[in-house]
Design an enzyme around this catalytic site. Structure first.
Site, mmCIF file in Angstrom:
data_model
loop_
_atom_site.group_PDB
_atom_site.id
_atom_site.type_symbol
_atom_site.label_atom_id
_atom_site.label_comp_id
_atom_site.label_asym_id
_atom_site.label_seq_id
_atom_site.Cartn_x
_atom_site.Cartn_y
_atom_site.Cartn_z
ATOM 1 N N SER A 294 -2.580 -10.185 -6.533
ATOM 2 C CA SER A 294 -2.489 -11.093 -7.670
ATOM 3 C C SER A 294 -1.674 -12.337 -7.345
ATOM 4 N N LYS B 9 -8.257 -5.296 -13.813
ATOM 5 C CA LYS B 9 -7.627 -6.005 -12.706
ATOM 6 C C LYS B 9 -8.667 -6.642 -11.806
ATOM 7 N N HIS C 276 -0.186 12.702 -7.885
ATOM 8 C CA HIS C 276 -1.077 11.667 -8.386
ATOM 9 C C HIS C 276 -0.358 10.356 -8.659
ATOM 10 N N TRP D 284 -0.711 17.787 3.986
ATOM 11 C CA TRP D 284 0.439 17.052 3.431
ATOM 12 C C TRP D 284 0.766 17.565 2.032
ATOM 13 N N HIS E 258 0.164 13.115 10.166
ATOM 14 C CA HIS E 258 -0.472 11.798 10.016
ATOM 15 C C HIS E 258 -0.324 11.314 8.577
ATOM 16 N N SER F 234 16.362 8.389 -0.459
ATOM 17 C CA SER F 234 16.154 6.977 -0.145
ATOM 18 C C SER F 234 15.260 6.313 -1.181
ATOM 19 N N SER F 235 14.148 6.949 -1.512
ATOM 20 C CA SER F 235 13.208 6.341 -2.451
ATOM 21 C C SER F 235 13.827 6.142 -3.823
ATOM 22 N N THR G 100 -8.032 -0.454 -14.344
ATOM 23 C CA THR G 100 -8.217 -0.910 -12.965
ATOM 24 C C THR G 100 -9.350 -1.924 -12.913
ATOM 25 N N HIS H 31 -6.889 16.613 -11.676
ATOM 26 C CA HIS H 31 -8.205 16.319 -11.097
ATOM 27 C C HIS H 31 -8.249 16.680 -9.609
ATOM 28 N N HIS H 32 -7.107 17.012 -9.055
ATOM 29 C CA HIS H 32 -7.106 17.510 -7.674
ATOM 30 C C HIS H 32 -7.331 19.007 -7.634
ATOM 31 N N GLU I 271 2.042 9.338 -7.210
ATOM 32 C CA GLU I 271 2.324 8.844 -5.859
ATOM 33 C C GLU I 271 1.210 7.932 -5.350
ATOM 34 N N ASP J 138 20.731 -11.835 -4.394
ATOM 35 C CA ASP J 138 20.459 -10.693 -3.517
ATOM 36 C C ASP J 138 20.001 -9.566 -4.421
ATOM 37 N N TYR K 202 -0.634 6.017 -6.969
ATOM 38 C CA TYR K 202 -0.508 4.688 -7.586
ATOM 39 C C TYR K 202 0.726 3.968 -7.102
ATOM 40 N N ARG L 268 -13.136 19.052 4.849
ATOM 41 C CA ARG L 268 -12.053 18.325 5.523
ATOM 42 C C ARG L 268 -11.136 19.333 6.216
HETATM 43 C C1 HEA Z 1 -1.707 5.373 3.898
HETATM 44 C C2 HEA Z 1 -2.252 6.411 4.310
HETATM 45 C C3 HEA Z 1 -3.230 6.588 5.420
HETATM 46 C C4 HEA Z 1 -3.646 5.721 6.416
HETATM 47 C C5 HEA Z 1 -3.231 4.303 6.652
HETATM 48 C C6 HEA Z 1 -4.587 6.443 7.209
HETATM 49 C C7 HEA Z 1 -5.249 5.910 8.319
HETATM 50 C C8 HEA Z 1 -6.169 6.592 9.081
HETATM 51 N N1 HEA Z 1 -6.586 7.895 8.891
HETATM 52 FE FE1 HEA Z 1 -5.870 9.192 7.507
HETATM 53 N N2 HEA Z 1 -5.170 10.470 6.093
HETATM 54 C C9 HEA Z 1 -4.307 10.185 5.085
HETATM 55 C C10 HEA Z 1 -3.709 8.960 4.837
HETATM 56 C C11 HEA Z 1 -3.910 7.833 5.641
HETATM 57 N N3 HEA Z 1 -4.727 7.719 6.723
HETATM 58 C C12 HEA Z 1 -4.080 11.337 4.255
HETATM 59 C C13 HEA Z 1 -3.204 11.416 3.023
HETATM 60 C C14 HEA Z 1 -4.854 12.370 4.806
HETATM 61 C C15 HEA Z 1 -5.000 13.810 4.302
HETATM 62 C C16 HEA Z 1 -4.188 14.728 5.140
HETATM 63 C C17 HEA Z 1 -4.374 16.129 4.750
HETATM 64 O O1 HEA Z 1 -5.524 16.597 4.730
HETATM 65 O O2 HEA Z 1 -3.375 16.800 4.456
HETATM 66 C C18 HEA Z 1 -5.538 11.783 5.953
HETATM 67 C C19 HEA Z 1 -6.425 12.486 6.746
HETATM 68 C C20 HEA Z 1 -7.219 11.892 7.726
HETATM 69 C C21 HEA Z 1 -8.339 12.518 8.330
HETATM 70 C C22 HEA Z 1 -8.921 13.868 7.941
HETATM 71 C C23 HEA Z 1 -8.296 14.951 8.687
HETATM 72 C C24 HEA Z 1 -8.900 16.232 8.266
HETATM 73 O O3 HEA Z 1 -9.164 16.443 7.080
HETATM 74 O O4 HEA Z 1 -9.115 17.057 9.165
HETATM 75 C C25 HEA Z 1 -8.855 11.642 9.262
HETATM 76 C C26 HEA Z 1 -10.030 11.911 10.116
HETATM 77 O O5 HEA Z 1 -10.618 11.064 10.605
HETATM 78 C C27 HEA Z 1 -8.027 10.462 9.214
HETATM 79 C C28 HEA Z 1 -8.216 9.350 9.993
HETATM 80 C C29 HEA Z 1 -7.514 8.158 9.845
HETATM 81 C C30 HEA Z 1 -7.708 7.007 10.688
HETATM 82 C C31 HEA Z 1 -8.624 6.944 11.866
HETATM 83 C C32 HEA Z 1 -6.866 6.041 10.209
HETATM 84 C C33 HEA Z 1 -6.735 4.651 10.787
HETATM 85 O O6 HEA Z 1 -6.695 3.696 9.760
HETATM 86 C C34 HEA Z 1 -5.530 4.554 11.632
HETATM 87 C C35 HEA Z 1 -5.514 3.291 12.372
HETATM 88 C C36 HEA Z 1 -5.061 3.548 13.757
HETATM 89 C C37 HEA Z 1 -4.036 2.952 14.302
HETATM 90 C C38 HEA Z 1 -3.243 1.980 13.588
HETATM 91 C C39 HEA Z 1 -3.667 3.323 15.683
HETATM 92 C C40 HEA Z 1 -2.987 2.291 16.461
HETATM 93 C C41 HEA Z 1 -2.659 2.910 17.750
HETATM 94 C C42 HEA Z 1 -3.051 2.404 18.921
HETATM 95 C C43 HEA Z 1 -3.802 1.159 19.058
HETATM 96 C C44 HEA Z 1 -2.780 3.150 20.135
HETATM 97 C C45 HEA Z 1 -1.569 2.687 20.782
HETATM 98 C C46 HEA Z 1 -0.553 3.690 20.534
HETATM 99 C C47 HEA Z 1 0.764 3.462 20.568
HETATM 100 C C48 HEA Z 1 1.357 2.149 20.873
HETATM 101 C C49 HEA Z 1 1.713 4.593 20.274
HETATM 102 N N4 HEA Z 1 -7.046 10.641 8.274
HETATM 103 C C1 HEA Z 2 -4.016 4.376 -3.225
HETATM 104 C C2 HEA Z 2 -4.380 5.540 -3.460
HETATM 105 C C3 HEA Z 2 -5.417 5.997 -4.453
HETATM 106 C C4 HEA Z 2 -5.988 5.353 -5.529
HETATM 107 C C5 HEA Z 2 -5.723 3.971 -6.041
HETATM 108 C C6 HEA Z 2 -6.904 6.284 -6.100
HETATM 109 C C7 HEA Z 2 -7.664 6.007 -7.221
HETATM 110 C C8 HEA Z 2 -8.446 6.933 -7.879
HETATM 111 N N1 HEA Z 2 -8.685 8.222 -7.470
HETATM 112 FE FE1 HEA Z 2 -8.011 9.097 -5.777
HETATM 113 N N2 HEA Z 2 -7.106 10.047 -4.249
HETATM 114 C C9 HEA Z 2 -6.184 9.531 -3.390
HETATM 115 C C10 HEA Z 2 -5.674 8.252 -3.422
HETATM 116 C C11 HEA Z 2 -6.001 7.306 -4.384
HETATM 117 N N3 HEA Z 2 -6.903 7.461 -5.385
HETATM 118 C C12 HEA Z 2 -5.808 10.499 -2.395
HETATM 119 C C13 HEA Z 2 -4.801 10.286 -1.274
HETATM 120 C C14 HEA Z 2 -6.537 11.642 -2.678
HETATM 121 C C15 HEA Z 2 -6.588 12.954 -1.902
HETATM 122 C C16 HEA Z 2 -5.363 13.737 -1.894
HETATM 123 C C17 HEA Z 2 -5.540 14.967 -1.050
HETATM 124 O O1 HEA Z 2 -6.193 15.909 -1.532
HETATM 125 O O2 HEA Z 2 -5.054 14.977 0.107
HETATM 126 C C18 HEA Z 2 -7.335 11.329 -3.855
HETATM 127 C C19 HEA Z 2 -8.160 12.251 -4.469
HETATM 128 C C20 HEA Z 2 -8.795 12.036 -5.674
HETATM 129 C C21 HEA Z 2 -9.428 13.055 -6.434
HETATM 130 C C22 HEA Z 2 -9.496 14.552 -6.067
HETATM 131 C C23 HEA Z 2 -10.652 14.827 -5.236
HETATM 132 C C24 HEA Z 2 -10.680 16.210 -4.768
HETATM 133 O O3 HEA Z 2 -9.816 16.624 -3.993
HETATM 134 O O4 HEA Z 2 -11.592 16.931 -5.187
HETATM 135 C C25 HEA Z 2 -9.934 12.460 -7.557
HETATM 136 C C26 HEA Z 2 -10.669 13.167 -8.624
HETATM 137 O O5 HEA Z 2 -10.766 12.749 -9.697
HETATM 138 C C27 HEA Z 2 -9.589 11.047 -7.484
HETATM 139 C C28 HEA Z 2 -9.911 10.095 -8.439
HETATM 140 C C29 HEA Z 2 -9.462 8.781 -8.419
HETATM 141 C C30 HEA Z 2 -9.774 7.815 -9.468
HETATM 142 C C31 HEA Z 2 -10.645 8.044 -10.670
HETATM 143 C C32 HEA Z 2 -9.128 6.662 -9.122
HETATM 144 C C33 HEA Z 2 -9.112 5.375 -9.930
HETATM 145 O O6 HEA Z 2 -7.820 4.865 -10.026
HETATM 146 C C34 HEA Z 2 -10.024 4.334 -9.362
HETATM 147 C C35 HEA Z 2 -10.237 3.187 -10.341
HETATM 148 C C36 HEA Z 2 -10.999 2.052 -9.746
HETATM 149 C C37 HEA Z 2 -12.295 1.758 -9.959
HETATM 150 C C38 HEA Z 2 -13.169 2.612 -10.800
HETATM 151 C C39 HEA Z 2 -12.950 0.589 -9.293
HETATM 152 C C40 HEA Z 2 -12.767 -0.745 -9.947
HETATM 153 C C41 HEA Z 2 -13.216 -0.783 -11.343
HETATM 154 C C42 HEA Z 2 -14.220 -1.554 -11.794
HETATM 155 C C43 HEA Z 2 -14.996 -2.454 -10.920
HETATM 156 C C44 HEA Z 2 -14.478 -1.535 -13.257
HETATM 157 C C45 HEA Z 2 -15.773 -1.009 -13.717
HETATM 158 C C46 HEA Z 2 -15.890 0.430 -13.476
HETATM 159 C C47 HEA Z 2 -16.260 1.341 -14.381
HETATM 160 C C48 HEA Z 2 -16.208 1.197 -15.810
HETATM 161 C C49 HEA Z 2 -16.792 2.620 -13.910
HETATM 162 N N4 HEA Z 2 -8.902 10.822 -6.318
HETATM 163 CU CU LIG Z 3 -5.118 11.799 -8.085
#
Ligand code: HEA
Ligand code: HEA
Ligand SMILES: [Cu+2]
Ligand code: CUA
Lengths: 403, 526, 290
Positions: free
Chosen positions: B269, B332, B254, B143, B78, B170-171, B329, B303-304, B256, B107, B258, B451
């Site tokens: 924007s 922004k 990390h 993942w 997923h 590709s990327s 952030t 931080h992960h 990634e 292009d 962003y 999780r």
């Molecule tokens: C961009 C990234 C992204 C997006 C969009 C989503 C979207 C969603 N994610 Fe996910 N998710 C991750 C990135 C993302 N996730 C990542 C990185 C993890 C961590 C994995 C890991 O632990 O390694 C995670 C893990 C994760 C978990 C935790 C699993 C676990 O720790 O055990 C869960 C549990 O609820 C979850 C749920 C969902 C749901 C319900 C959505 C929903 O938003 C999805 C919306 C649903 C649909 C769009 C379905 C549409 C389908 C139909 C309507 C049915 C028809 C079907 C067909 C036509 C085939 N996700």
């Molecule tokens: C689009 C993807 C995205 C983005 C943008 C971010 C943004 C941030 N993430 Fe997140 N993060 C993930 C995707 C993302 N993360 C994913 C996928 C994981 C789990 C991976 C895995 O384990 O599977 C994760 C996990 C993760 C962890 C690890 C947690 C753990 O496993 O224990 C941490 C810890 O520091 C963290 C921190 C942050 C912080 C500080 C930001 C900051 O960039 C956020 C900054 C934004 C704001 C703070 C809000 C707006 C700001 C204001 C309104 C200004 C005023 C605010 C203050 C002065 C406080 N993230």
């Molecule tokens: Cu991170």
């Protein structure tokens, strides 16, 4: 307009503080972090609350301004667009102010962290080893060690479509056969490691979570204030049964703890004696069935039928009906890269003798063999050589120390 | 467009080739963009269907539907599908469609390479998804693929690694193309500081990709050799360290995240000023903020890994550096609000999604900030609180930005207006359900639900049921989205060139639908 | 840097990319099968690789033809240059991952296993690996692969360093030659460069032979063996690629494809060669010397 904006902001900020507090008050154990029972856990909890409230206020402030603008500056209300698009002053302000807020958060956080990382002055040490999927506890100062795994009743209930009513369990999936018993009021040092893959030993009430990394030892500590039972889980994905690897800590007052230690030692002595004596066939089968239920049933299944394609059946198995040597070898040392692990360190000689006897005389297997603890012992002695040269990616270190 | 050079006269005004060859051989940035977008839409349903399997299993306590191993491979796949198959290709698709038009370029800089970047994707995902059908099952180690767990995987492991290499090619090629396009293909007068923010954010994203994808490729290569060739990078016995993998992985991982959000910032924007009818507030600071975020993203990776046993000094460093990301952030977010301030706003669907993005991304960002606080993260880590955090930034964050972008530019792509009413319904249904889906995850996470588990204690039952209802609601709401797209493609009210009253930029000066070739002669930039 | 866009060559159909995708698909899938001992894996890998080679010849052949026909203006040339630059940068980052592994093992995990460091290092050493002293080169506390000898820097590696450094010089002389429009000289010096590169690869193979045959130093010799062979191996692969590129450029030079102003292919290959050169210096210092 300015005034009404201010009022809107204030109202939203107030709600953002009051609502979560109300919610937190009512639903404590299903929606918020536990306060816990150590000084550290209380510090972490209050840190958590502090940063949570700060985030609520920031969020509320930003959203209030935004929604006010959405409300007041919409075209349908006749708003005319302004043309400004820059102001160095506000840009500087909203860079500096958040920065200051961050310092305000980082300061207490650093203090707690430094406290957590202060390992000095520990009064006892427990080595915790993660296995797929059980914990091994080794009281380094007491010569006590044992395995701890999901309670058998829970284990049966959690099988797919088991049909067991889950409501009967007060702590579904958080009950083990042997809890880790600890004294209160002592600074206890934990050494974490793992035998196969990474696990993480986590007890929320102690605010202790540390990865158990194969081949390395990590440290942390806890000083428990109140007697009680504290439950946690393995917190690092460790394969198939990661979800079924609970941790239970039983914290006892010092005197009760001492009594427990004495009991445990006595038990060990009995076990030693047991391993010396001759067992009856019946006794072995009966004991072996228990061992089987606790250790093997998850894969080889209740009727010894296994799961075709994944786990071989014991019923009618070539190994369980063939040479004893091979059977001992399989159970004691496991099978290569398969999920069948080595039980030589996990079960004692009596248990091994019992479970092997059981497997050879159950599920329709009728070898009639009786395997004594002494047989296992002599097999072990004959095999010391092969144990010592057993190498491989996962098994290259001396994980259980003793044994 | 009529002053073409002599030597490609014969090709001029040449439309698309007929039949499937058009798509297979195309070098046209719009065709390639369309393919990327369609590909990611399909993958969204694939990844979403996997999410629904997860949510169905988690609906109530007890194991009902799937085996734990399959559950793990669902969460793993997923995430891989959603990140590498949905969000990244969708952003590349938008870049393909919009960047040349926004810059006044004929292009992309390297059209043939562009075709290849796309046509790798379906093949790479064939390799990736085929592992689900192998005897040993798909990847099930998360993942993040931490060893040694990942190394216990069966035969499919090699295929997963190669699929990642394949996707990486590709990327990297796609990013190089974007960098070359932005630096080399701008129309005269289109200075860097006049570029739309979407272009800026993509430029910086492309650098993140070029710098980190190869590191990821290296990491999985080491996994591969550990598994098949007896190296010991990640084995203590041989002097390596499983945690070393985590450092290398998160050095990629990390940045990634962003990569998954910076282009979204660019989209938002673009949209907010259009519907506020007011220029973007603080253009320059937006550019600098994006660059700062990208820079900081390279020094926060650990931080992960706060529970892996790093020295105190490292923990403090990574805590502080991570917290710092909130500042740019925040800039922004504040700029977006200031853009709305005293504007003259209307709320067509793109604007609704943009406003939803700002609110819910901020919620996700703030929980990210909480995660950055090390002592607290030690409690949050590997619980549903983290899952809640990243879904807030990814789903009502990245995915919402993609929907906003689709509604915003669809009239330019198809020449027809989409069904505004359906669009609004789509927004409201999605927003309500997405919060039902992810908000309760904060609660269960804090209360101690780890999780990556297929079954959980009874105390978490209520919130999980709500989350599952949210998931199915949100999932099925996306069928509305598909319907709106089909409807808009088929016909509808004709769109004007400018489409939106407040729209500003080169892409709005060409006809709707945009002709197959735009800006063969560079436009004048005022 | 932006120039007028009219006249920028946009090819209209591209057949090679899809061929390349299919080739890579077969290559990867076959290799996966091969690693798992599935029948046919090797064959599929080779077919895939062959298709990729055909694709490369076809695609580059096309580009060369177009280039010779004067299809590309200077703006297209700039696109090519930028792409090559950033491609090389991505390669640098690929090597960075392996260098990172080397540094990490040497400064963090190694000492930790040997008992140096805060936190649980002392316990790690005492409880899990008692008696293990960390010294680099290390094959880890379990001494995987048995006794081995590390590869010294003197001898082959030093000769190889000199070879590569010299090849950098010959390459630059060739570059100056083409800038002066002197094809003959360019070809001669390029031939020297290619020859040096080839000798380098040959000596590298000899070194590997030495390692396996006499030093018992193998890929499986713990972290030292892993980092040693992976870093030098990937480097050797890149040298091979670079030498092939230079050889192609040399043949094109014989056909007088380049002019004093227009010789991007030459420069691309030369940049690549210098990149490979610099990586080697890093290797020589961190893998052999220190
Ligand atoms: C961009 C990234 C992204 C997006 C969009 C989503 C979207 C969603 N994610 Fe996910 N998710 C991750 C990135 C993302 N996730 C990542 C990185 C993890 C961590 C994995 C890991 O632990 O390694 C995670 C893990 C994760 C978990 C935790 C699993 C676990 O720790 O055990 C869960 C549990 O609820 C979850 C749920 C969902 C749901 C319900 C959505 C929903 O938003 C999805 C919306 C649903 C649909 C769009 C379905 C549409 C389908 C139909 C309507 C049915 C028809 C079907 C067909 C036509 C085939 N996700
Ligand atoms: C689009 C993807 C995205 C983005 C943008 C971010 C943004 C941030 N993430 Fe997140 N993060 C993930 C995707 C993302 N993360 C994913 C996928 C994981 C789990 C991976 C895995 O384990 O599977 C994760 C996990 C993760 C962890 C690890 C947690 C753990 O496993 O224990 C941490 C810890 O520091 C963290 C921190 C942050 C912080 C500080 C930001 C900051 O960039 C956020 C900054 C934004 C704001 C703070 C809000 C707006 C700001 C204001 C309104 C200004 C005023 C605010 C203050 C002065 C406080 N993230
Ligand atoms: Cu991170
Ligand atoms: Cu052990 Cu998860």
């Amino acid at each position: 307009m300015r005034r009404s904006l201010l009022r809107a902001v204030m109202a939203v900020v107030a709600c953002s503080l009051v609502l979560p507090s109300l919610a937190l008050a009512g639903y404590g154990d299903t929606i918020d972090m536990t306060t816990g029972v150590t000084e550290i856990s209380r510090s972490v909890h209050s840190l958590h609350r502090t940063i949570f409230y700060i985030c609520c206020i920031i969020g509320a402030g930003v959203f209030a301004v935004m929604f006010y603008s959405i409300f007041a500056h919409r075209k349908s209300r006749g708003a005319k667009p302004a043309t400004f698009h820059e102001s160095t002053t506000v840009e500087i302000i909203w860079t500096i102010v958040p920065f200051a807020i961050l310092i305000g958060m980082a300061w207490p956080a650093a203090k707690v962290l430094i406290k957590m990382e202060d390992f000095s002055g520990s009064e006892m040490t427990v080595k915790i080893t993660g296995y797929q999927w059980r914990w091994h506890y080794d009281y380094l100062d007491e010569d006590i060690q044992f395995y701890s795994q999901l309670d058998a009743a829970h284990n049966a209930a959690r099988q797919r479509d088991s049909g067991v009513e889950l409501e009967q369990f007060e702590h579904y999936l958080k009950e083990v056969d042997n809890a880790l018993v600890l004294p209160v009021g002592k600074k206890i040092r934990f050494l974490h490691t793992a035998a196969d893959v990474i696990h993480a030993w986590w007890v929320p009430a102690l605010a202790v979570k540390k990865d158990a990394i194969p081949g390395f030892i990590n440290e942390n500590w806890a000083k428990i204030d109140e007697p009680g039972i504290y439950r946690g889980k393995c917190a690092e994905l460790c394969g198939r049964d990661h979800g079924f690897m609970p941790v239970v800590v039983r914290a006892l007052p010092q005197d009760e703890y001492d009594a427990w230690v004495a009991d445990k030692k006595a038990e060990a002595t009995t076990a030693k004696l047991d391993a010396q004596r001759e067992w009856s066939h019946k006794e072995l089968v009966a004991t072996g069935e228990g061992v089987y239920q606790r250790n093997c049933v998850g894969c080889h299944q209740a009727e010894g039928q296994g799961i075709p394609g994944m786990f071989p059946a014991i019923a009618g198995s070539d190994v369980a009906n063939g040479s004893l040597e091979k059977h001992l070898e399989t159970v004691l040392h496991g099978v290569g890269d398969s999920p069948m692990q080595a039980y030589s360190t996990r079960l004692n000689d009596s248990e091994l003798a019992a479970v092997i006897t059981f497997q050879r005389n159950a599920f329709g297997n009728t070898t009639g063999d009786t395997i004594q603890p002494s047989d296992v012992r002599s097999y072990r002695n004959g095999q010391m050589q092969s144990l010592a040269t057993d190498t491989g990616y996962f098994s290259n270190f001396n994980v259980t120390g003793a044994n | 467009m009529s002053t073409a050079e002599a030597h490609h006269d014969d090709h001029d005004h040449h439309g698309p080739a007929p039949g499937f060859k058009r798509w297979l051989y195309t070098t046209n940035h719009k065709d390639i963009g369309t393919m990327y977008l369609l590909f990611s839409l399909i993958m969204f349903f694939v990844g979403g269907a996997m999410a629904l399997v997860i949510r169905a299993e988690l609906w109530t306590p007890g194991l009902q539907i799937v085996d734990p191993m399959f559950f793990n491979s669902m969460t793993t796949m997923h995430a891989i599908v959603m990140i590498f198959g949905v969000v990244m290709p969708a952003f590349v698709g938008l870049a393909n469609w919009m960047i040349p038009m926004m810059l006044g370029a004929p292009d992309m800089a390297l059209p043939r390479l562009n075709n290849w970047s796309f046509w790798i994707m379906p093949f790479a995902f064939t390799v990736m998804l085929s592992t689900l059908f192998m005897d040993s099952g798909g990847p099930a180690g998360g993942w993040t693929m931490y060893p040694p767990l990942t190394l216990q995987m069966g035969d499919s492991f090699a295929f997963v690694v190669f699929a990642i290499h394949f996707l990486g090619i590709s990327s990297v090629m796609g990013s190089i193309n974007i960098v070359a396009t932005i630096f080399n293909m701008r129309a005269p007068g289109m200075t860097m500081m006049k570029m739309p923010l979407f272009v800026w954010t993509w430029l910086i994203t492309a650098y993140l990709l070029i710098a980190t994808i190869p590191v990821f490729a290296g990491a999985v290569t080491m996994l591969l050799t550990d598994r098949y060739f007896g190296t010991s990078f990640f084995s203590a016995a041989g002097g390596g360290d499983p945690v070393m993998y985590q450092h290398i992985f998160w050095f990629f991982g990390h940045p990634e995240v962003y990569i998954l959000i910076l282009p979204a910032f660019g989209i938002i924007s673009s949209i907010i000023p259009t519907f506020a009818r007011k220029p973007l507030f603080g253009y320059d600071s937006m550019v600098y903020a994006t660059a700062s975020i990208a820079f900081l993203s390279f020094i926060v990776w650990a931080h992960h890994m706060f529970t892996t046993g790093m020295p105190l000094a490292a923990e403090l460093f990574f805590m502080f550096s991570t917290m710092m990301i909130s500042v740019p952030t925040g800039v922004k977010v504040f700029n977006w609000v200031a853009t709305m301030w005293r504007g003259s706003m209307t709320f067509e669907t793109p604007m609704l999604f943009a406003v939803g993005f700002v609110v819910m991304f901020t919620i996700g960002g703030l929980s990210g900030l909480m995660l950055a606080i090390t002592p607290a993260d030690i409690q949050y880590h590997d619980t549903y609180f983290v899952v809640a955090h990243f879904h807030y930034v990814l789903v009502p964050g990245a995915i919402f930005s993609l929907m906003a972008a689709t509604y915003y530019w669809m009239p330019k792509w198809t020449g027809n207006m989409y069904d505004e009413k359906l669009g609004k319904i789509h927004f409201w249904v999605s927003t309500i359900f997405v919060n039902l889906l992810f908000f309760p995850m904060h609660f269960v996470g804090l209360a101690g639900m780890p999780r990556r588990i297929p079954d959980y204690s009874l105390q978490f039952a209520d919130w999980n049921a709500i989350a599952s209802i949210g998931a199915f609601g949100f999932g099925f709401a996306q069928l509305i989205f598909v319907w709106v797209i089909i409807k808009c493609y088929r016909g509808g009210e004709k769109a004007t060139d400018q489409v939106w009253e407040g729209a500003d930029g080169l892409e709005w000066t060409v006809a709707s639908p945009a002709p197959y070739h735009t800006f063969e002669t560079a436009p004048e930039i005022k | 840097m932006s120039a007028a866009t009219s006249g920028y060559y946009i090819p209209h159909e591209a057949k090679w990319p899809i061929v390349g995708s299919i080739g890579l698909f077969l290559f990867f899938y076959g290799f996966g099968m091969f690693l798992n001992d599935q029948t046919g894996g090797g064959t599929v890998t080779l077919i895939g690789a062959a298709i990729v080679v055909v694709m490369i010849f076809g695609w580059f052949g096309l580009v060369i033809k177009e280039s010779e026909a004067g299809t590309y203006n200077s703006q297209v040339d700039t696109s090519f240059r930028m792409s090559m630059m950033w491609f090389i940068f991505s390669e640098v980052m690929f090597f960075a991952a392996f260098f990172g592994a080397l540094f990490y093992a040497r400064t963090f995990s190694g000492p930790w296993l040997g008992g140096d460091g805060a936190g649980g290092a002392a316990a790690t050493n005492a409880v899990l690996w008692s008696g293990h002293d960390y010294v680099w080169p290390s094959d880890g506390p379990a001494q995987l692969g048995g006794d081995y000898q590390a590869m010294g820097w003197f001898g082959l590696p030093l000769i190889n360093t000199l070879l590569l450094l010299t090849s950098g010089v010959t390459c630059t002389i060739a570059h100056h030659a083409i800038k002066d429009g002197n094809h003959k000289k360019m070809v001669r010096w390029l031939a020297a460069t290619v020859a040096l590169g080839t000798i380098f690869v040959g000596l590298q193979a000899l070194e590997y032979y030495e390692a396996y045959a006499h030093l018992n130093l193998k890929l499986t010799s713990g972290i030292y063996g892993s980092t040693f062979f992976m870093l030098t191996g990937f480097h050797g692969f890149h040298v091979t690629m670079g030498a092939i590129m230079l050889a192609v450029v040399m043949f094109r030079g014989m056909k007088k494809h380049f002019s004093a102003e227009n010789h991007f292919a030459f420069e691309a290959a030369a940049w690549y060669w210098h990149f490979v050169d610099v990586v080697w210096l890093g290797l020589f210092i961190f893998v052999y010397l220190l």
